[in-house]
Write an enzyme that holds these catalytic residues in place. Structure first.
Site, PDB file in Angstrom:
ATOM      1  N   GLU A  55      10.969  42.863  -3.782  1.00  0.00           N
ATOM      2  CA  GLU A  55      11.364  42.729  -5.190  1.00  0.00           C
ATOM      3  C   GLU A  55      11.834  44.080  -5.701  1.00  0.00           C
ATOM      4  O   GLU A  55      11.256  45.116  -5.375  1.00  0.00           O
ATOM      5  CB  GLU A  55      10.207  42.240  -6.053  1.00  0.00           C
ATOM      6  CG  GLU A  55      10.592  42.280  -7.534  1.00  0.00           C
ATOM      7  CD  GLU A  55       9.713  41.478  -8.468  1.00  0.00           C
ATOM      8  OE1 GLU A  55       8.595  41.139  -8.073  1.00  0.00           O
ATOM      9  OE2 GLU A  55      10.173  41.205  -9.588  1.00  0.00           O
ATOM     10  N   CYS A 250       9.240  38.371 -10.425  1.00  0.00           N
ATOM     11  CA  CYS A 250       9.560  38.210 -11.850  1.00  0.00           C
ATOM     12  C   CYS A 250      11.043  38.400 -12.144  1.00  0.00           C
ATOM     13  O   CYS A 250      11.555  37.812 -13.100  1.00  0.00           O
ATOM     14  CB  CYS A 250       8.740  39.192 -12.668  1.00  0.00           C
ATOM     15  SG  CYS A 250       6.988  38.797 -12.672  1.00  0.00           S
ATOM     16  N   ASN A 384       9.619  31.061  -9.404  1.00  0.00           N
ATOM     17  CA  ASN A 384       8.627  32.037  -8.943  1.00  0.00           C
ATOM     18  C   ASN A 384       7.260  31.638  -9.477  1.00  0.00           C
ATOM     19  O   ASN A 384       6.732  30.613  -9.079  1.00  0.00           O
ATOM     20  CB  ASN A 384       9.044  33.453  -9.381  1.00  0.00           C
ATOM     21  CG  ASN A 384       8.030  34.504  -8.960  1.00  0.00           C
ATOM     22  OD1 ASN A 384       7.543  34.464  -7.828  1.00  0.00           O
ATOM     23  ND2 ASN A 384       7.686  35.419  -9.831  1.00  0.00           N
ATOM     24  N   GLU A 385       6.713  32.406 -10.399  1.00  0.00           N
ATOM     25  CA  GLU A 385       5.374  32.077 -10.927  1.00  0.00           C
ATOM     26  C   GLU A 385       5.528  31.182 -12.153  1.00  0.00           C
ATOM     27  O   GLU A 385       5.229  31.582 -13.275  1.00  0.00           O
ATOM     28  CB  GLU A 385       4.623  33.355 -11.267  1.00  0.00           C
ATOM     29  CG  GLU A 385       4.130  34.089 -10.037  1.00  0.00           C
ATOM     30  CD  GLU A 385       3.304  35.322 -10.374  1.00  0.00           C
ATOM     31  OE1 GLU A 385       3.328  35.763 -11.535  1.00  0.00           O
ATOM     32  OE2 GLU A 385       2.647  35.839  -9.461  1.00  0.00           O
TER      33      GLU A 385
HETATM   34  O1  AHR Z   1       4.877  41.763  -7.313  1.00  0.00           O
HETATM   35  C1  AHR Z   1       4.911  42.029  -8.673  1.00  0.00           C
HETATM   36  C2  AHR Z   1       4.949  40.757  -9.487  1.00  0.00           C
HETATM   37  O2  AHR Z   1       3.775  40.047  -9.326  1.00  0.00           O
HETATM   38  C3  AHR Z   1       5.995  39.768  -9.093  1.00  0.00           C
HETATM   39  O3  AHR Z   1       7.196  40.047  -9.666  1.00  0.00           O
HETATM   40  C4  AHR Z   1       5.460  38.475  -9.605  1.00  0.00           C
HETATM   41  O4  AHR Z   1       5.860  37.386  -8.835  1.00  0.00           O
HETATM   42  C5  AHR Z   1       3.977  38.682  -9.625  1.00  0.00           C
HETATM   43  O5  AHR Z   1       3.456  38.435 -10.860  1.00  0.00           O
END
Ligand code: AHR
Length: 667
Positions: A55, A250, A384-385
């Site tokens: 990321e 994120c 993602n989340e």
């Molecule tokens: O790895 C950091 C963040 O942690 C990522 O962007 C997210 O997916 C998680 O909350």
């Protein structure tokens, strides 16, 4: 006596004391009888089992893996000269040659021969140059009048120099066309400087326009222009990862939909990839970086290429029509269900971009970028989340559309930001209902949580989706973050992942990279500055697993019970695998306790006349649990290899306190 023993840690002293005081001293636990049940080979360990999650957080892309050294090279940051100092007569204009990056800079004569017009770029936390290496400076430029030429002087400078001159290297370029053209010149600094700057002086009176001012080392990974930092890719390649998830996290979601990661903006001509904001600029105001943007110089094509280079399955993750749900609570912040088609089309187009024949629209673009062959993408993540019905109702049409056109592509859904609980359970049941292939679980948890998961997957439905432990790291106590203790807890936790390889098909530590001056989130697996990089002890845990993952799980018992790492098992966590290619049995043992422990590892199920041919031990340990690797001491904690003296059908060993041992037994 107890106090003395705590102080005197060395094993030899302990053994001496044992012989003095005999059974009264519980310095060694009893011998732990581990039996590897090798007769019945268990579940296949997927080639994707140990992977990577990239990321762009902590300046992992621009200023990190992406080897570009110039910040705000296209003058597209909202403050167009952010990262630059200008002197003399400098103007910003917005009708440049690249429609998605329209801004550029004009240098004009200052009107006085002793005054100068030009620019200075600060790089990302400085520009790190190495004496003896070559750097490619390039720029798009034009002069304003036909048949006139303009000259610029390019310098690498140490602005803090106390020597005779600040200048480390100088080169010149002549701009000879009224049409926008790319010019380049090589710079060969003789001196090393980790905080250099780049200066450009206008020479003479002729006005010049400059756009996309770029500086790369020649020595990138595989020598590619627009390439990646070689040392950082090498660290990834050394892990032999099975899967490579990108581009985040994120940033896939965006702070709002406008700032979500848009893969289509990240491909094609690098000069025309539009800038995006990074949410990591402002998510944590205590680690605030107002100059953090995404140039997309490292884009989806580059991610696919990188995956191919390091032998990992590419796993792109796309936005599902939701911006970050932590930061956006209202339905109107999301894409409405009846406007989702464009997002779904993005997913279909991405598969075509990665895999489609060159006769297709997106396959042709891939071919034009230099890769006519398919990238053979097999997995895609959607969301993602995310959580709640806002997620599942959006995911559903994605699944339907992808299955209709690409039934072989494996779809990964998410279980939200929590590692368990009501939302987590809801999402898992929904993922089953929707029939995703894998579910992405995230664990940023404490030491005790990491030790409590020994039986986590016992209750999972083996007929349902598989697990992708897509982001995890032990967030331990104390002032340090990437200390050995955290890594040791991750190693213990991973024995559980490995024992459950029938359902856990992928796992990746997170986040992957952090710039020592530009981090927002820690711990991280690999740290770097502009010159150097190092793997943390968590990195070496990952490496030990990835390089010794074997091909099949073997059942492992200790003192008659299945090993699950529960407290009654003396602080020992373990897994066993068979490697059919090397004909080895690999037993991984983590000793969380503070005493050395005797292990008697026996292989059950070997033929009567068969005997072990030899063995090796890979041991990761340190006496100081809060010790960390660092730029100064990158190899403070690394695995040590030694020969093992094996018996006919097993081995007797002592695992030191607080240690991760990999016993490789050759059949
Ligand atoms: O790895 C950091 C963040 O942690 C990522 O962007 C997210 O997916 C998680 O909350």
């Amino acid at each position: 006596m107890r106090l003395i023993l705590i102080i005197m840690k060395k094993t030899t002293v302990l053994i001496f004391l044992i012989s003095l005081f005999g059974f009264a001293m519980p310095l060694f636990a009893q011998t732990n009888e581990m039996i590897v049940h090798a007769k019945n080979i268990g579940a296949v360990i997927q080639p994707t089992m140990y992977g990577l999650f990239f990321e762009d957080v902590n300046f992992a892309a621009d200023g990190g893996l992406y080897a570009e050294m110039i910040k705000n090279r296209s003058f597209e940051y909202p403050q167009h000269l952010q990262g630059w100092k200008s002197f003399g007569k400098v103007n910003i204009l917005d009708d440049g040659p690249f429609d998605k990056n329209p801004y550029y800079v004009r240098l004009s004569d200052s009107g006085h021969e002793h005054k100068h017009s030009g620019l200075e770029n600060e790089g990302f936390f400085g520009i790190g140059i190495k004496g003896g290496e070559t750097y490619r400076f390039s720029v798009w430029a034009r002069v304003l009048e036909k048949s006139k030429v303009a000259k610029i002087r390019i310098e690498l400078v140490n602005p803090k120099s106390m020597e005779e001159t600040q200048v480390i290297e100088t080169q010149h370029l002549t701009i000879d066309s009224e049409e926008w053209k790319k010019y380049q010149v090589l710079l060969n600094p003789k001196k090393t400087n980790s905080k250099a700057v780049l200066r450009i002086f206008l020479e003479g009176k002729q006005t010049v326009d400059l756009e996309h001012i770029s500086l790369f080392p020649i020595d990138t990974w595989k020598g590619r222009e627009n390439g990646l930092r070689k040392d950082l890719v090498q660290l990834l390649a050394d892990l032999k990862p099975g899967v490579f998830r990108f581009p985040g996290g994120c940033i896939v979601e965006g702070t709002d939909l406008k700032t979500r990661y848009n893969w289509k903006n990240s491909i094609g001509l690098v000069e025309n990839r539009p800038l995006n904001e990074s949410r990591w600029q402002y998510t944590f105001t205590h680690r605030f970086f107002p100059d953090y943007y995404q140039s997309y110089g490292l884009g989806f094509y580059d991610f696919f290429l990188l995956s191919e280079d390091i032998g990992a399955e590419p796993l792109p993750v796309l936005n599902c029509g939701l911006s970050c749900q932590f930061q956006n609570k209202k339905e109107q912040d999301y894409v409405s269900l009846d406007s989702l088609d464009a997002y779904i089309q993005d997913a279909l187009d991405l598969i075509e971009f990665a895999n489609g024949p060159i006769t297709t629209k997106w396959g042709k673009i891939r071919a034009e970028m230099g890769h006519p062959e398919s990238f053979n993408m097999k997995f895609i993540g959607i969301g993602n989340e995310q959580w709640g019905s806002a997620y599942t109702t959006r995911l559903e049409p994605f699944i339907k559309a992808i299955r209709d056109v690409y039934p072989d592509i494996k779809i990964i859904g998410g279980s939200g930001p929590n590692s368990e609980g009501e939302q987590f359970n809801y999402l898992w049941s929904e993922m089953k209902r929707l029939g995703v292939d894998l579910v992405d679980e995230h664990f940023y948890r404490s030491e005790s949580w990491f030790l409590s998961q020994g039986t986590r997957y016992d209750s999972y439905d083996r007929k349902g989706p598989k697990v992708f432990a897509g982001e995890y790291a032990c967030h331990g106590k104390g002032k340090k973050w990437n200390h050995f203790n955290a890594a040791l807890h991750e190693a213990a936790f991973m024995t559980m992942l490995e024992r459950n390889a029938d359902i856990v098909h992928m796992a990746s530590y997170a986040p992957l990279f952090a710039h020592v001056e530009g981090w927002q989130w820690r711990p991280d697996m690999i740290w770097f500055d502009n010159m150097n990089s190092f793997g943390t002890s968590s990195y070496y845990v990952q490496k030990l697993y990835a390089l010794n993952k074997g091909t099949h799980v073997l059942k492992l018992t200790m003192n008659g019970d299945l090993v699950t790492g529960t407290k009654e098992q003396n602080g020992l966590f373990a897994s066993a695998v068979f490697d059919e290619n090397k004909n080895t049995i690999i037993v991984k043992v983590v000793n969380i306790s503070s005493i050395p422990q005797l292990l008697s590892i026996k292989i059950e199920g070997m033929k009567k006349n068969d005997m072990l041919k030899g063995g090796r031990l890979l041991l990761l340990k340190t006496d100081d649990l809060i010790k960390e690797n660092s730029l100064e001491n990158p190899f403070e904690i690394v695995p040590e290899e030694s020969e093992l003296k094996v018996e006919r059908k097993g081995v007797n060993v002592t695992i030191p306190p607080h240690a991760f041992a990999v016993y490789i037994l050759q059949k």
